[in-house]
Design an enzyme around this catalytic site. Structure first.
Site, short mmCIF file in Angstrom:
data_model
loop_
_atom_site.label_atom_id
_atom_site.label_comp_id
_atom_site.label_asym_id
_atom_site.label_seq_id
_atom_site.Cartn_x
_atom_site.Cartn_y
_atom_site.Cartn_z
CB CYS A 1 42.82 39.08 96.25
SG CYS A 1 41.12 39.22 95.72
CB CYS B 1 41.19 36.31 94.21
SG CYS B 1 41.10 38.07 94.04
CG ASP B 2 44.04 33.70 95.69
OD1 ASP B 2 43.54 33.33 94.62
OD2 ASP B 2 45.02 34.46 95.75
#
Ligand code: NAP
Length: 417
Positions: free
Chosen positions: A246, A249-250
């Protein structure tokens, strides 16, 4: 009661006490951190008598990530008397957090709900909450079960530009919250719960969850889909040490670094573009010589100065020394192998439908629930909405459409009982 944010000094003071402390290491840009917020606040309430529940913004408390060796966020770490007792990273559900805590703290008692709902919706993405909106608005007694927060995959999407009515686009997380509130305005209830098992052939239908057993006249399955893995050796071990699924997200962990993205669909294109604004260099690896992604992505990808595309290439090996150091690629036409050094590899190769719960009870095709335009499955009173249904286009708008149809069909079914 919301969990409070603390600084380094406050953490050190807490660690010197004999209290049991749960710390959520998070950052404002992290999609998964936002997704666990409500569940985490609920944990703070439920365990208030045995646990001090706090949060640390790793962006604000400089150096805390290195000091506490935080590699992925959200990381929930439990300390007692200053000593770490264990941690759970990127928990996929509140039930996982409960399970993590239950080994250490006294277990909570769960009560079964004898109430008979008109509709239980499993999954609180756009399909699930639209079903709940239409059902509740039609006067059906409706419960939505979601394991972490509203929105599903949508909640992790930074910007949605193709959902009608939002001229400037809308944040996925914001839209998720609004869909939930809209359904709740008409009386739909939401519960953070993980579904363990369902019995869909019985009347009423039985739904066993981490929060007890529920009964319903109809069930809408809106469980969505999970990221597909490459299936390479060490892929799981390197999760958070270079391998990620993701970008929203990261991605921030790779600021100024070199990252590769695997895939040629809309997700890979969107991830590569997002990462090109964060990373020093992005290498998009695709197994064919043309992208599956829609045309709207092609021009920006070609324009991005720090983005290179490796066509006709597959990743055959993840190279690492503790953390990922690079990937080995094979050219599928020439067979030639090359090593591409990189700090991160984002795997964006599509999703697998989340049908584990129902695979022995419903007809599936290619893993997806076989349900047509009416969203009716092979069992009466059971409907499939969103990405989990076999369909040609998986988008927020088509999931929402499914939800509306599912509620309409459920209403007719209940009237016929
Ligand atoms: P997708 O459209 O199924 O694309 C998956 C990509 O990964 C394809 O390019 C596929 O290659 C490649 N792939 C699959 N397995 C692979 C493997 N084992 N090794 C290497 N490559 C592999 O999936 P998606 O991009 O996640 O999109 C899912 C759905 O969400 C789609 O309907 C998409 O339109 C939608 N979506 C829309 C947007 C948007 O509109 N902004 C954004 C994200 C997602 P091949 O091309 O060779 O098959």
């Amino acid at each position: 009661m919301a969990a409070t944010n603390i600084n380094r000094q406050q953490l050190h003071e807490l660690l010197q006490s004999s209290n049991t402390i749960l710390v959520d290491f998070w950052a404002p840009w992290c999609g998964d951190c936002r997704r666990i917020e409500k569940a985490y606040d609920q944990i703070a309430d439920e365990y208030a008598d045995v646990l001090t529940v706090v949060k640390i913004n790793v962006d604000e408390v400089e150096g805390i990530r290195q000091e506490e060796d935080i590699r992925r966020i959200p990381t929930l770490r439990l300390y007692r008397g200053g000593e770490p007792l264990g941690q759970i990273v990127e928990p996929p559900s509140k039930a996982d957090i409960d399970q993590f805590l239950s080994g250490i703290l006294p277990e909570k008692q769960k009560e079964s709900d004898t109430h008979l709902y008109d509709m239980v919706v499993i999954g609180g993405g756009p399909g699930g909450y639209t079903a709940a909106l239409y059902a509740a608005r039609a006067g059906l007694d409706t419960l939505v079960l979601e394991r972490l927060s509203a929105g599903g995959q949508m909640a992790l999407t930074h910007q949605i530009d193709n959902y009608p009515g939002f001229v400037q686009g809308v944040g996925g997380f914001e839209l998720s919250g609004q869909m939930q509130q809209q359904a709740e305005r008409f009386g739909a209830k939401s519960l953070i719960a993980s579904v363990h098992a369902v019995d869909l052939a019985t009347s009423p239908k039985i739904i066993q969850t981490s929060e007890g057993v529920f009964h319903a006249k109809t069930v809408v399955l809106a469980t969505g889909a999970n990221p597909r893995e490459l299936g390479l050796p060490n892929e799981k071990q390197l999760l958070g040490r270079g391998v990620a699924y993701c970008a929203a997200c990261d991605g921030m962990f790779y600021r100024g670094k070199t990252v590769a993205v695997v895939g040629g669909g809309n997700s890979a294109a969107a991830d590569a573009l997002l990462l090109s604004r964060i990373a020093e260099k992005v290498i998009l690896i695709h197994r064919r010589d043309s992208l599956r992604a829609t045309k709207i992505y092609h021009e920006p990808l070609m324009q991005a100065k720090n983005l290179e595309i490796r066509w006709n290439s597959v990743v055959t090996e993840l190279l690492h020394e503790g953390n990922l150091t690079g990937v080995r690629l094979r050219d599928v036409i020439t067979g030639e192998e090359t090593v591409v050094p990189c700090d991160g590899l984002f795997v964006s190769i599509g999703r697998n439908p989340a049908t584990e719960l129902v695979k022995d009870q419903l007809e599936l095709k290619d893993g997806y629930i076989l349900a047509g335009e009416t969203t009716e499955t092979s069992l009466p009173g059971v409907y499939a909405a969103g990405d989990v249904r076999l369909k040609p286009l998986r988008q927020v708008v088509t999931a929402a459409s499914d939800g509306a149809v599912a509620a309409h069909m459920a209403e007719e079914y209940i009237a016929s009982l």
